[in-house]
Design a protein around this motif. Structure first.
Motif, PDB file in Angstrom:
ATOM      1  N   VAL A  25      45.649  46.998  40.425  1.00 51.92           N
ATOM      2  CA  VAL A  25      45.428  47.557  41.755  1.00 51.92           C
ATOM      3  C   VAL A  25      44.714  48.906  41.675  1.00 51.92           C
ATOM      4  CG1 VAL A  25      46.601  48.383  43.795  1.00 51.92           C
ATOM      5  CG2 VAL A  25      47.421  46.340  42.646  1.00 51.92           C
ATOM      6  N   ASN A  48      41.165  48.700  40.622  1.00 51.60           N
ATOM      7  CA  ASN A  48      40.335  48.183  41.703  1.00 51.60           C
ATOM      8  C   ASN A  48      39.940  49.286  42.679  1.00 51.60           C
ATOM      9  OD1 ASN A  48      39.356  45.544  42.005  1.00 51.60           O
ATOM     10  ND2 ASN A  48      40.336  45.472  44.016  1.00 51.60           N
ATOM     11  N   VAL A  49      40.901  50.159  42.994  1.00 50.43           N
ATOM     12  CA  VAL A  49      40.608  51.261  43.909  1.00 50.43           C
ATOM     13  C   VAL A  49      39.519  52.162  43.334  1.00 50.43           C
ATOM     14  CG1 VAL A  49      41.543  53.325  45.006  1.00 50.43           C
ATOM     15  CG2 VAL A  49      42.910  51.240  44.919  1.00 50.43           C
ATOM     16  N   ASN A  98      37.310  51.242  40.996  1.00 49.41           N
ATOM     17  CA  ASN A  98      36.251  50.428  40.393  1.00 49.41           C
ATOM     18  C   ASN A  98      36.174  50.686  38.887  1.00 49.41           C
ATOM     19  OD1 ASN A  98      34.227  48.450  40.908  1.00 49.41           O
ATOM     20  ND2 ASN A  98      32.666  49.978  40.464  1.00 49.41           N
ATOM     21  N   LYS A 113      40.794  45.136  36.341  1.00 51.40           N
ATOM     22  CA  LYS A 113      39.659  44.709  37.152  1.00 51.40           C
ATOM     23  C   LYS A 113      39.113  43.390  36.613  1.00 51.40           C
ATOM     24  CE  LYS A 113      35.609  46.627  39.267  1.00 51.40           C
ATOM     25  NZ  LYS A 113      34.542  46.075  38.420  1.00 51.40           N
ATOM     26  N   SER A 156      38.719  39.904  38.783  1.00 49.73           N
ATOM     27  CA  SER A 156      37.477  39.152  38.963  1.00 49.73           C
ATOM     28  C   SER A 156      37.583  37.791  38.288  1.00 49.73           C
ATOM     29  CB  SER A 156      36.270  39.953  38.466  1.00 49.73           C
ATOM     30  OG  SER A 156      36.257  40.005  37.073  1.00 49.73           O
TER      31      SER A 156
END
Lengths: 318, 527
Positions: free
Chosen positions: A256, A259-260, A262, A268, A272
């Motif tokens: 998480v 992801n915030v 990147n 991540k 994906s």
């Protein structure tokens, strides 16, 4: 003692075997077809069928499981269905980036939270304890993506000190990533520290109430010496497990936060891969996370045993 | 179809994160004033001339980890295409065709053979001159089965790749299998960018085209960079370079914009909360792409009760599109009245039946479905799906239709729900020429016919329109086709929505409509 270690290791291997089966089954149960997901929705039915065959998706599940575990034992996790590269290499590249965050987080969280936990324990029911306990309770209850978002808004948007997102790919150098690791590390540390603070506080309170601490005090030792020489080692023991579990969570649960920001890390990649239905990559990541969990727990158990005289001698007295 | 999916494979977390960002953001930016009125969204981007030079930084959602620069592929990295390549024809701001690499085109009296006169003095980035051989090769590459291009389904019934003619270096002759007066409009699709002769194997990496920028670097689902191509036939672009960054998560993209790390968020329709935060920032603002997306509630005409045309009509009459626009779009768009052809298209007709819940009730009773109850599927794939579904649910209540809104997972929405559940929410980008729109999405048997609607009368009207050379008569026929879609089709089209694009306050000359993006004119002020 030796038999305890052997049994503990055997249990760890058994756990890993079970998790490999669970991982495999869970990935099979993902909704959506790999071939459609890879080719995009523009794919023709012919192309989808051809790809399914190429990926050996038409073979029975148990056969694919044996293939996979056999390869994994040799360090071969297959090739990514999406990028066509070796999964092992890809995963280790992303894992390396995550390790950078993990190391900094652990340094922040463990040192900081143990100090805070001890302070809270020593000042039990006085204002430092109230402050620390309240803050750690908040840290525990707020999800990490909220913490991360608030940090971004404070330290990237309002005060432009750190980058809000990482714009580099997974092959970024440590130098390129370094400015961007502090906010994710801080966000993870806040969430992670909360548990360690509370555990450390409780153990300090317990230890400070024991007879040997009272004896040490009566001997006329200074509070500082009582705490560092007598209370601390015993207080740290139960905290070790919490730290081990949190380190394991760190590796598996950064998805998480990455992801915030990147951030090109394992979390991540996991997200994906799930979205692309890249089965070999998902399985490799899940299995590696399981290994980290098991190893962290094992290490905590063994360390506890090494530090605790009562456990160390248990095998002999029986 | 990737046009619907081009807005990105957003993370499942998007909705939650975005609203968290929005909450946190407004709290910070309004300085805890709390009850202050939300800032009004600006109607357009800043006007004025850009300074020459500079690097524009674009954050984009990656198509997939298997992205390619091959424009014909379904996994092409969309933002690079218009910078690197040109098509034969493009769509102008008025919705009509405009010349690109073809300067003019004409057909014979039966619309069976099309001749394109190609621009002279155009060179690819590697210095080679552009000729008709490249144009013919591009079409053959799209039609090649190995390419698996989505546009092949549209062009294959029309073109025989062996019969393409190149009488001289600047003339391309395309004989068609069936008459089609709208054929050039089909070449405006973003899969139709022209690539050099014989480049099929390498084009995915090299990106050699005739466009205003040439490739410096590209990594699938990663960063990349293009630099100005000084010898471009239409003149040098304003910018020196464009840097592309791939950011999968929508809230991460808007954070990057707010922090000044990027200047433009591509393919990102910001939700209203985030848009307000962006508009209130010193660094960034909002640009609107008018009616950029059309939203659909497709009814699968092969599933009960939608097999009955009366039920479909009732579902349409039951709700008020104006209400949906007001509630779900907060006014930022226009009512669709179940006509998918946007008002910017020259063939658009305005006639439609009125909202009539009583008539809807009557039709349902006739069809034996009084008090119809249906599940309507949505997901967080797009921020407007759920508000649209709820607005429909609310509006259709008056006709006694009971709708239950169900939220499905976003990342498998287009494989598990779309074209599988009888009633769900979806959207497309506008900017598709009318013939392509009808052929791809409404004609019997087309792979993107999301309502599985099959109507002989409609197909016949479409065929007649294609064969009609007279522009006025052809528009009338496309008008008839619209009437059939509105009255008998399975698609409810409640609204056309403006896309809210986040851009830096430094950006000047931003212009986007449909799939057209002005790479030549965009620039920065004071960069």
């Amino acid at each position: 003692m030796l038999s305890f270690i052997t049994r503990r290791i055997a249990a760890a291997v058994g756990t890993l075997f079970l998790s490999s089966i669970l991982v495999f089954l869970a990935v099979q149960a993902l909704p959506g077809d790999v071939a459609t997901q890879i080719l995009g929705k523009d794919a023709t039915p012919d192309a989808v069928a051809a790809l399914r065959e190429k990926l050996k998706l038409d073979k029975p599940a148990w056969e694919r499981y044996v293939d996979w575990v056999g390869g994994a034992l040799h360090g071969d996790f297959g090739t990514s269905l999406v990028s066509g590269k070796a999964v092992g290499g890809e995963v280790s590249m992303y894992l390396g980036n995550s390790a950078l965050i993990a190391v900094i987080t652990v340094l922040f969280a463990v040192t900081g939270s143990i100090v805070l936990g001890i302070l809270a324990g020593l000042y039990r029911d006085r204002w430092p304890d109230h402050l620390i306990s309240t803050v750690s309770l908040v840290g525990m209850s707020v999800p990490e993506f909220v913490v991360a978002t608030v940090l971004v808004l404070c330290f990237s948007v309002a005060l432009p000190w750190f980058p809000a997102v990482v714009l580099y790919g997974p092959d970024a150098t440590v130098g390129q990533l370094l400015p961007a690791v502090w906010l994710p590390a801080l966000a993870l540390a806040v969430v992670m520290a909360a548990y360690i603070v509370r555990m450390a506080r409780t153990s300090v309170i317990d230890v400070m109430a024991t007879e040997y601490v009272t004896t040490a005090r009566l001997k006329g030792l200074s509070t500082w010496r009582v705490v560092t020489r007598h209370a601390l080692p015993s207080a740290l023991l139960p905290t070790l497990h919490v730290i081990a579990l949190n380190v394991a969570w760190l590796v598996g649960g950064v998805a998480v936060v990455e992801n915030v920001f990147n951030y090109p890390g394992i979390g991540k990649l996991m997200l994906s891969s799930v979205q692309n239905r890249d089965l070999p990559t998902i399985q490799a990541i899940a299995l590696i996370s399981a290994v980290v969990y098991v190893v962290c727990n094992l290490a905590a158990d063994l360390a506890t045993m090494a530090l605790n005289p009562r456990l160390r001698t248990r095998g002999r007295t029986r | 179809m990737s046009d619907i999916h081009h807005p990105g494979r957003r993370s499942v977390l998007t909705a939650g994160l975005a609203s968290a960002a929005a909450l946190g953001g407004s709290w910070l930016l309004t300085g805890c004033a709390g009850a202050e009125a939300a800032p009004v969204l600006p109607a357009a981007a800043a006007k004025g001339a850009p300074d020459r030079g500079g690097t524009l930084r674009i954050a984009r959602p990656p198509a997939s980890d298997a992205e390619t620069l091959d424009p014909a592929s379904s996994l092409s990295a969309y933002e690079y295409l218009g910078a690197l390549y040109n098509r034969l024809v493009r769509i102008g701001p008025d919705g009509d065709l405009a010349p690109d690499l073809a300067e003019s085109w004409e057909t014979d009296a039966k619309a069976r053979t099309w001749t394109f006169r190609l621009r002279k003095g155009v060179a690819f980035h590697n210095g080679r001159a552009f000729t008709s051989a490249d144009a013919a090769y591009t079409l053959r590459h799209i039609l090649d089965k190995a390419t698996a291009s989505p546009q092949a389904a549209v062009l294959a019934p029309l073109i025989d790749p062996a019969k393409l003619g190149t009488p001289d270096a600047h003339t391309l002759v395309v004989p068609l299998k069936t008459p089609n007066a709208e054929f050039p409009s089909l070449l405006t699709h973003y899969n139709c960018y022209v690539i050099p002769d014989g480049s099929a194997k390498s084009i995915g990496r090299t990106g050699i085209g005739t466009g205003p920028f040439k490739l410096e670097s590209f990594a699938p689902a990663g960063p990349g960079r293009v630099t100005a191509y000084a010898d471009h036939w239409a003149g040098r672009p304003v910018l020196d370079a464009i840097a592309f960054y791939s950011v999968a998560d929508m809230s991460a993209r808007s954070n990057a914009l707010l922090a000044g790390q990027v200047d433009l968020l591509s393919q990102t329709n910001l939700d209203f909360a985030t848009a307000r935060v962006v508009a209130a920032s010193d660094r960034a603002t909002i640009a609107r792409v008018k009616n950029a997306q059309w939203y659909v509630l497709p009814m699968l005409t092969t599933e009960k009760p939608f097999t009955d045309v009366r039920v479909r009509q009732a579902m349409k009459l039951a709700y008020d599109p104006e209400h949906v626009v007001k509630v779900a779009l907060q006014g930022a768009g226009t009512a669709g009245w179940d006509n998918p052809v946007p008002s910017s298209d020259p063939a658009h007709i305005t006639a439609h039946p009125k909202h009539d819940p009583e008539q809807a009730k009557y039709l349902l009773k006739q069809a034996g479905h009084e008090g119809l109850a249906m599940d309507l599927y949505t997901s967080s794939y797009d921020p407007l799906f759920t508000p649209m579904a709820l607005a429909y649910q609310d509006s259709a209540k008056r006709a006694g239709i009971r709708i239950k809104v169900k939220t499905a997972s976003a990342d498998s929405y287009y494989t598990q729900i779309w074209m599988k559940k009888p009633l769900m929410a979806t959207y497309w980008f506008t900017g598709r020429p009318v013939d392509q729109l009808f052929t791809q999405i409404f004609r019997s048997g087309s792979s993107y016919n999301e309502t599985a609607w099959s109507d002989k009368e409609f197909d016949a009207v479409l065929d007649r329109a294609r064969a009609e050379i007279d522009d006025t008569k052809r528009r009338e026929l496309y008008g008839e086709a619209q009437t059939l879609v509105i009255e008998k089709g399975g698609a409810m089209t409640p609204m056309f929505a403006d896309r809210l694009v986040g851009i830096s306050r430094k950006v000047r000359g931003y212009a986007e409509h449909g799939f057209e993006f002005d790479y030549l004119g965009i620039g920065l002020k004071g960069a």
